[in-house]
Design a protein around this motif. Structure first.
Motif, PDB file in Angstrom:
ATOM      1  N   LEU A  33      22.710  21.528   1.254  1.00  0.00           N
ATOM      2  CA  LEU A  33      23.358  20.429   1.964  1.00  0.00           C
ATOM      3  C   LEU A  33      24.762  20.821   2.431  1.00  0.00           C
ATOM      4  CD1 LEU A  33      22.323  17.357  -0.240  1.00  0.00           C
ATOM      5  CD2 LEU A  33      21.416  18.006   1.993  1.00  0.00           C
ATOM      6  N   ILE A  34      25.484  21.534   1.581  1.00  0.00           N
ATOM      7  CA  ILE A  34      26.832  21.957   1.955  1.00  0.00           C
ATOM      8  C   ILE A  34      26.802  22.879   3.168  1.00  0.00           C
ATOM      9  CG2 ILE A  34      28.816  23.325   1.190  1.00  0.00           C
ATOM     10  CD1 ILE A  34      28.429  22.216  -1.577  1.00  0.00           C
ATOM     11  N   SER A  35      25.749  23.674   3.294  1.00  0.00           N
ATOM     12  CA  SER A  35      25.669  24.599   4.424  1.00  0.00           C
ATOM     13  C   SER A  35      25.586  23.872   5.765  1.00  0.00           C
ATOM     14  CB  SER A  35      24.465  25.525   4.259  1.00  0.00           C
ATOM     15  OG  SER A  35      23.246  24.797   4.362  1.00  0.00           O
ATOM     16  N   PHE A  36      25.191  22.604   5.748  1.00  0.00           N
ATOM     17  CA  PHE A  36      25.107  21.819   6.986  1.00  0.00           C
ATOM     18  C   PHE A  36      26.307  20.898   7.170  1.00  0.00           C
ATOM     19  CE2 PHE A  36      20.637  22.811   6.155  1.00  0.00           C
ATOM     20  CZ  PHE A  36      20.247  23.298   7.383  1.00  0.00           C
ATOM     21  N   GLU A  41      33.944  17.480   5.846  1.00  0.00           N
ATOM     22  CA  GLU A  41      33.033  16.673   5.044  1.00  0.00           C
ATOM     23  C   GLU A  41      32.513  17.391   3.805  1.00  0.00           C
ATOM     24  OE1 GLU A  41      30.752  13.741   8.124  1.00  0.00           O
ATOM     25  OE2 GLU A  41      30.113  15.845   8.138  1.00  0.00           O
ATOM     26  N   VAL A  42      32.935  18.619   3.604  1.00  0.00           N
ATOM     27  CA  VAL A  42      32.358  19.402   2.523  1.00  0.00           C
ATOM     28  C   VAL A  42      32.748  18.867   1.151  1.00  0.00           C
ATOM     29  CG1 VAL A  42      34.246  21.063   2.322  1.00  0.00           C
ATOM     30  CG2 VAL A  42      31.914  21.775   1.799  1.00  0.00           C
ATOM     31  N   PHE A  43      33.887  18.158   1.078  1.00  0.00           N
ATOM     32  CA  PHE A  43      34.342  17.646  -0.215  1.00  0.00           C
ATOM     33  C   PHE A  43      33.801  16.260  -0.528  1.00  0.00           C
ATOM     34  CE2 PHE A  43      37.609  20.727   1.043  1.00  0.00           C
ATOM     35  CZ  PHE A  43      37.585  21.555  -0.065  1.00  0.00           C
ATOM     36  N   THR A  44      33.016  15.696   0.359  1.00  0.00           N
ATOM     37  CA  THR A  44      32.404  14.405   0.082  1.00  0.00           C
ATOM     38  C   THR A  44      31.182  14.591  -0.798  1.00  0.00           C
ATOM     39  OG1 THR A  44      31.024  14.540   2.066  1.00  0.00           O
ATOM     40  CG2 THR A  44      33.192  13.504   2.284  1.00  0.00           C
ATOM     41  N   THR A  45      30.900  13.610  -1.618  1.00  0.00           N
ATOM     42  CA  THR A  45      29.760  13.686  -2.532  1.00  0.00           C
ATOM     43  C   THR A  45      28.603  12.807  -2.096  1.00  0.00           C
ATOM     44  OG1 THR A  45      30.750  11.937  -3.895  1.00  0.00           O
ATOM     45  CG2 THR A  45      31.227  14.224  -4.502  1.00  0.00           C
ATOM     46  N   THR A  46      28.675  12.252  -0.907  1.00  0.00           N
ATOM     47  CA  THR A  46      27.588  11.401  -0.426  1.00  0.00           C
ATOM     48  C   THR A  46      26.556  12.255   0.305  1.00  0.00           C
ATOM     49  OG1 THR A  46      28.725  10.961   1.668  1.00  0.00           O
ATOM     50  CG2 THR A  46      29.149   9.457  -0.180  1.00  0.00           C
TER      51      THR A  46
END
Length: 274
Positions: A33-36, A41-46
């Motif tokens: 998911l982080i790769s996309f 937005e990488v630090f969001t957990t949603t």
């Protein structure tokens, strides 16, 4: 009543296994998911975000990532090939022949696998610079034998020991030479062990970090060392880092899927007992 209890227990067991499976592979899912995700937005957990392929474009198209993958394949594949060619005869000798201090020698070979890499990498660094093996494919393939060969020898040795020696005696009575017995009878029987040991050796060699970090530089850069380039001095591009880590896991997964049918022991193991 018993049937209902059995069905209920099966449902509960399957549910618990599913929960555990999700828990076990969740880090991989999160990395994917982080790769996309973009850097903002990488630090969001949603799980709700705006997918982007910019990270894949930056890693696969705008960098030398393909060359890094090629270096890793050459080094890991070459080290496994050398280990198979040299380790199988050694495993057979340790399984079949009795000589003085055989178990001590086998344990010493195994100890190379568990010794800290930093223990030998600094002396090897000085030796490699003097003999011209620094930053070369041959140099890394050579030192990777400390990772691959002990594991392969011990795994394949166990497979040879599972084959009763009476099979070889019977073949000798029928007129087979030692080479015919070894290549036509024993090798097919230990093939599952060779494949399993080769797969594990490939994974360990592919994931090695200390050896290529010290013994390689600009000409040869395996993927484990090259991934650190996506951790910049000013900021860390976690999306690109996730792409590099995700793609680097594909060769080992493909290799495991291609040889999975050979990972089960042959039915002939233990067919003849002494």
């Amino acid at each position: 009543m018993k049937t209902q209890k059995f069905r209920l227990s099966r449902i509960v067991m399957n549910f618990l296994l599913l929960v555990y499976a999700v828990f076990a592979i969740f880090p991989l899912i999160w990395m994917l998911l982080i790769s996309f995700k973009s850097d903002t937005e990488v630090f969001t957990t949603t799980f709700l975000f705006h997918p982007t392929l910019s990270n894949y474009a930056a890693v696969l198209l705008e960098s030398n990532y393909v060359q890094y993958m090629k270096d890793s394949l050459i080094v890991a594949g070459g080290s496994v090939l050398v280990s198979v060619v040299v380790g199988i005869p050694a495993a057979y000798a340790l399984a079949r022949y009795n000589f003085n201090r055989k178990e001590d020698l086998a344990f010493q070979i195994l100890s190379f696998k568990f010794a800290p890499e930093i223990l030998v990498v600094l002396p090897l660094f000085m030796i490699y610079q003097k003999i011209g093996l620094y930053d070369t494919y041959l140099g890394l393939i050579w030192v990777y034998q400390l990772i691959c060969m002990p594991l392969l020898i011990w795994v394949v040795r166990g497979y040879f020991e599972d084959i009763s020696v009476e099979i070889e005696y019977a073949a000798q009575v029928d007129g087979y030479t030692w080479y015919q017995i070894f290549f036509k009878m024993l090798m097919p029987l230990v093939k599952p062990g060779i494949v399993a040991a080769a797969l594990l050796s490939f994974i360990f060699a592919w994931n090695s970090f200390t050896f290529p970090l010290i013994l390689a530089s600009s000409k040869v850069q395996p993927i484990t060392v090259a991934i650190t380039k996506y951790l910049g001095t000013d900021t860390a591009h976690y999306g690109q880092l996730a792409v590099a880590a995700t793609v680097s896991a594909i060769p080992a997964i493909v290799f495991a899927l291609c040889i999975q049918k050979h990972l089960v022991r042959g039915l002939s193991f233990g067919a003849v007992k002494g």
